[in-house]
Design a protein around this motif. Structure first.
Motif, PDB file in Angstrom:
ATOM      1  N   ARG A  56       6.955   2.989 -16.787  1.00 21.30           N
ATOM      2  CA  ARG A  56       6.860   3.604 -18.159  1.00 21.30           C
ATOM      3  C   ARG A  56       7.137   5.032 -18.047  1.00 21.30           C
ATOM      4  NH1 ARG A  56       1.937   0.651 -18.825  1.00 21.30           N
ATOM      5  NH2 ARG A  56       0.874   2.660 -18.181  1.00 21.30           N
ATOM      6  N   LEU A  57       7.016   5.763 -16.876  1.00 21.62           N
ATOM      7  CA  LEU A  57       7.593   7.041 -16.640  1.00 21.62           C
ATOM      8  C   LEU A  57       8.805   7.153 -16.486  1.00 21.62           C
ATOM      9  CD1 LEU A  57       4.742   8.166 -14.368  1.00 21.62           C
ATOM     10  CD2 LEU A  57       5.027   9.072 -16.342  1.00 21.62           C
ATOM     11  N   ASN A  58       9.606   5.778 -16.208  1.00 25.00           N
ATOM     12  CA  ASN A  58      11.223   5.992 -15.928  1.00 25.00           C
ATOM     13  C   ASN A  58      11.385   6.824 -14.757  1.00 25.00           C
ATOM     14  OD1 ASN A  58      13.774   4.961 -16.473  1.00 25.00           O
ATOM     15  ND2 ASN A  58      14.138   6.654 -17.831  1.00 25.00           N
ATOM     16  N   CYS A  59      10.703   6.630 -13.922  1.00 27.02           N
ATOM     17  CA  CYS A  59      10.850   7.374 -12.657  1.00 27.02           C
ATOM     18  C   CYS A  59      11.244   6.623 -11.375  1.00 27.02           C
ATOM     19  CB  CYS A  59       9.573   8.348 -12.167  1.00 27.02           C
ATOM     20  SG  CYS A  59       8.257   7.567 -11.659  1.00 27.02           S
ATOM     21  N   ASP A  70       0.895  -1.274  -0.042  1.00 32.34           N
ATOM     22  CA  ASP A  70       0.115  -0.078   0.054  1.00 32.34           C
ATOM     23  C   ASP A  70       0.856   1.360  -0.166  1.00 32.34           C
ATOM     24  OD1 ASP A  70      -2.267  -1.531  -0.018  1.00 32.34           O
ATOM     25  OD2 ASP A  70      -3.000  -0.877   1.839  1.00 32.34           O
ATOM     26  N   VAL A  71       1.851   1.388  -0.879  1.00 32.07           N
ATOM     27  CA  VAL A  71       2.597   2.409  -0.888  1.00 32.07           C
ATOM     28  C   VAL A  71       1.811   3.656  -1.677  1.00 32.07           C
ATOM     29  CG1 VAL A  71       4.379   3.606  -2.492  1.00 32.07           C
ATOM     30  CG2 VAL A  71       4.636   1.151  -1.601  1.00 32.07           C
ATOM     31  N   PHE A  72       0.819   3.293  -2.652  1.00 29.68           N
ATOM     32  CA  PHE A  72      -0.012   4.072  -3.068  1.00 29.68           C
ATOM     33  C   PHE A  72      -1.578   4.079  -2.749  1.00 29.68           C
ATOM     34  CE2 PHE A  72       3.221   4.010  -6.036  1.00 29.68           C
ATOM     35  CZ  PHE A  72       3.483   5.522  -6.518  1.00 29.68           C
ATOM     36  N   ASP A  73      -2.523   4.811  -2.441  1.00 27.07           N
ATOM     37  CA  ASP A  73      -3.825   4.534  -2.067  1.00 27.07           C
ATOM     38  C   ASP A  73      -4.596   3.959  -3.165  1.00 27.07           C
ATOM     39  OD1 ASP A  73      -5.864   4.875  -0.042  1.00 27.07           O
ATOM     40  OD2 ASP A  73      -6.791   6.334  -1.259  1.00 27.07           O
ATOM     41  N   GLN A  88      -4.755   2.948  -7.637  1.00 27.20           N
ATOM     42  CA  GLN A  88      -4.259   2.740  -8.918  1.00 27.20           C
ATOM     43  C   GLN A  88      -4.088   3.654  -9.808  1.00 27.20           C
ATOM     44  OE1 GLN A  88      -2.363  -0.018  -9.345  1.00 27.20           O
ATOM     45  NE2 GLN A  88      -3.457  -1.676  -8.560  1.00 27.20           N
ATOM     46  N   THR A  89      -5.149   4.796  -9.561  1.00 25.35           N
ATOM     47  CA  THR A  89      -5.352   5.978 -10.535  1.00 25.35           C
ATOM     48  C   THR A  89      -4.753   7.307  -9.923  1.00 25.35           C
ATOM     49  OG1 THR A  89      -7.455   6.331  -9.403  1.00 25.35           O
ATOM     50  CG2 THR A  89      -7.667   4.939 -11.350  1.00 25.35           C
ATOM     51  N   VAL A  90      -3.837   7.162  -9.170  1.00 21.62           N
ATOM     52  CA  VAL A  90      -3.253   8.442  -8.889  1.00 21.62           C
ATOM     53  C   VAL A  90      -2.423   9.133 -10.072  1.00 21.62           C
ATOM     54  CG1 VAL A  90      -2.711   7.742  -6.423  1.00 21.62           C
ATOM     55  CG2 VAL A  90      -0.997   7.258  -8.018  1.00 21.62           C
ATOM     56  N   LEU A  98      -1.228  -5.550 -10.525  1.00 24.70           N
ATOM     57  CA  LEU A  98      -2.534  -6.024 -11.789  1.00 24.70           C
ATOM     58  C   LEU A  98      -1.270  -6.108 -12.950  1.00 24.70           C
ATOM     59  CD1 LEU A  98      -5.471  -3.887 -10.693  1.00 24.70           C
ATOM     60  CD2 LEU A  98      -4.777  -6.199  -9.848  1.00 24.70           C
ATOM     61  N   VAL A  99      -1.937  -6.572 -14.159  1.00 25.79           N
ATOM     62  CA  VAL A  99      -1.497  -6.525 -15.394  1.00 25.79           C
ATOM     63  C   VAL A  99      -1.076  -5.080 -15.589  1.00 25.79           C
ATOM     64  CG1 VAL A  99      -1.513  -6.910 -17.766  1.00 25.79           C
ATOM     65  CG2 VAL A  99      -2.537  -8.651 -16.143  1.00 25.79           C
ATOM     66  N   GLU A 100      -2.069  -4.227 -15.571  1.00 23.17           N
ATOM     67  CA  GLU A 100      -1.831  -2.574 -15.763  1.00 23.17           C
ATOM     68  C   GLU A 100      -1.920  -2.035 -14.333  1.00 23.17           C
ATOM     69  OE1 GLU A 100      -1.012   0.856 -17.117  1.00 23.17           O
ATOM     70  OE2 GLU A 100      -0.761  -0.750 -17.972  1.00 23.17           O
ATOM     71  N   SER A 101      -0.994  -1.351 -13.754  1.00 25.74           N
ATOM     72  CA  SER A 101      -1.218  -1.093 -12.398  1.00 25.74           C
ATOM     73  C   SER A 101      -0.456   0.313 -12.177  1.00 25.74           C
ATOM     74  CB  SER A 101      -0.624  -1.684 -11.405  1.00 25.74           C
ATOM     75  OG  SER A 101       0.705  -1.943 -11.559  1.00 25.74           O
ATOM     76  N   VAL A 102      -0.404   0.947 -10.991  1.00 29.48           N
ATOM     77  CA  VAL A 102       0.218   2.222 -10.752  1.00 29.48           C
ATOM     78  C   VAL A 102       1.811   1.943 -10.926  1.00 29.48           C
ATOM     79  CG1 VAL A 102       0.246   1.618  -8.105  1.00 29.48           C
ATOM     80  CG2 VAL A 102       0.686   3.896  -8.997  1.00 29.48           C
ATOM     81  N   TRP A 103       2.088   0.474 -10.701  1.00 31.46           N
ATOM     82  CA  TRP A 103       3.561   0.228 -10.778  1.00 31.46           C
ATOM     83  C   TRP A 103       4.254   0.139 -12.063  1.00 31.46           C
ATOM     84  CZ3 TRP A 103       5.259   0.483  -6.018  1.00 31.46           C
ATOM     85  CH2 TRP A 103       4.702   0.308  -5.018  1.00 31.46           C
TER      86      TRP A 103
END
Length: 380
Positions: free
Chosen positions: A102-105, A55-58, A60-62, A92-97
């Motif tokens: 992709r953002l390379n951050c 739970d690093v992020f609250d 997935q859509t941040v 998930l397959v597509e997630s905040v991670w």
């Protein structure tokens, strides 16, 4: 020997919709600031790693900006960060991670563990057995494979997972993801670092919840900590030190007023709060008009001092005394009839609760208007 920090449940991106926008903004910012404090402490304490148990992020859509800000907040500690997805940010397959990648951050020293497995920290001879959540809710124990996975000889075995230890945290758990209460023993772990419960909590000598780093609920379960963990050698009992890092402390008060000294006592307690406090206060009972006015003033003065305030005075009945009526010039005539009607609405057991609340508010508003008039202008 290995020394690491155990933290969890940062829930970056929490909106705090129950508060006013300016209050919510400060509370959201504090979550970033406290992550920076953890990074600073990790560097100052010269730990070998920081383990983040889900739970690093609250959500997935941040936003992309929130993702970038989070990883930028880690820069003070250049050692290994091991981050695990939890139920709020499952892998998930597509997630905040995947967006972060992709953002390379994501800094090179940050390991995102998106699939079950083992992360080896060879410099300190430690194997971290990781059980990320790949969906929000699971009904199988994701740490089950810990029992059979092999790690290099003479390496510390540390588990990292997110979920609810069965039979321990039955009230108010975040998710139903079960974890065996004997996992540390069955998997021969030196330490099991858990997330999901928002207070720091010792399950047994080797199994701990770190809790959220920055309190986010009106619950007295010891949030706002990180755990500083030292393992002297494989098999040795861990040394665990709870370190407070949270900026704000949240309080929930349920107060009952029956005599004037109760008002004085509550005013005195309110006066002790300051900029590091978040308060939710509910007041019920009965108070004379002058006491109710004094309490309202104290609440508003407190609002100006604390970081955030939620107040509910709907349960407080305002019952003017003879002295109150004399002060307002409401002992007879039309004004006295209005006061009597408002008192009757509060005392009537058949009255709707909202009607009772509005009657109390009307009495306070009437008192304010009357007090603003010159004394000679107050008449019935």
């Amino acid at each position: 020997m290995i020394r690491f920090l155990h933290t969890a449940d940062w829930q970056i991106g929490t909106q705090f919709g129950q508060f006013e926008p300016d209050e919510a903004a400060h509370l959201a910012q504090a979550r970033f600031d406290t992550v920076r404090r953890i990074a600073d402490d990790a560097a100052a304490r010269k730990v070998d790693a920081v383990l983040v148990a889900g739970d690093v992020f609250d959500l997935q859509t941040v936003s992309d900006t929130v993702i970038r800000r989070l990883f930028a907040a880690l820069q003070a500690f250049t050692g290994p960060w091991i981050m695990l997805p939890g139920n709020h940010d499952a892998a998930l397959v597509e997630s905040v991670w995947t967006r972060a990648q992709r953002l390379n951050c994501v800094p090179p020293n940050v390991r995102l563990v998106l699939a079950p497995g083992v992360v080896l920290l060879d410099a300190c001879r430690c194997a971290v057995l990781c059980a990320p959540l790949t969906q929000r809710i699971t009904y199988d124990d994701t740490t089950g494979f810990f029992d059979t996975v092999e790690t290099p000889p003479d390496y510390h075995r540390v588990g990292l997972a997110h979920g609810s230890v069965s039979g321990i945290l039955q009230e108010g758990i975040d998710s139903s993801n079960p974890i065996s209460p004997t996992r540390a023993a069955s998997a021969r772990l030196d330490y099991l670092a858990l997330g999901d419960w928002h207070g720091h909590f010792r399950v047994d000598e080797r199994t701990w919840y770190a809790g959220t780093h920055e309190q986010d609920r009106f619950r007295a379960n010891d949030p706002g900590f990180m755990l500083d963990v030292t393992l002297s050698e494989p098999g040795a009992q861990p040394l665990v030190d709870a370190v407070r890092v949270g900026q704000y402390q949240w309080h929930r008060w349920d107060e009952s007023i029956s005599v004037p000294t109760d008002v004085d006592s509550l005013k005195a307690r309110l006066a002790t709060l300051g900029g590091s406090d978040v308060l939710r206060v509910s007041v019920s009972g009965t108070a004379a008009l002058a006491d109710a006015e004094a309490l309202h003033v104290a609440v508003e003065e407190t609002r100006a001092r604390v970081r955030a305030l939620r107040v509910d005075l709907s349960g407080l009945q305002v019952l003017p005394t003879t002295e109150d009526l004399a002060e307002l010039g409401a002992q007879s005539g039309y004004l006295a009839k209005v006061v009597a009607r408002l008192r009757g609405m509060q005392e009537d057991p058949q009255s709707d609760p909202q009607q009772v609340k509005r009657a109390a508010e009307a009495l306070l508003l009437l008192a304010r208007f009357q007090r603003e008039l010159p004394r000679e202008a107050r008449s019935a």
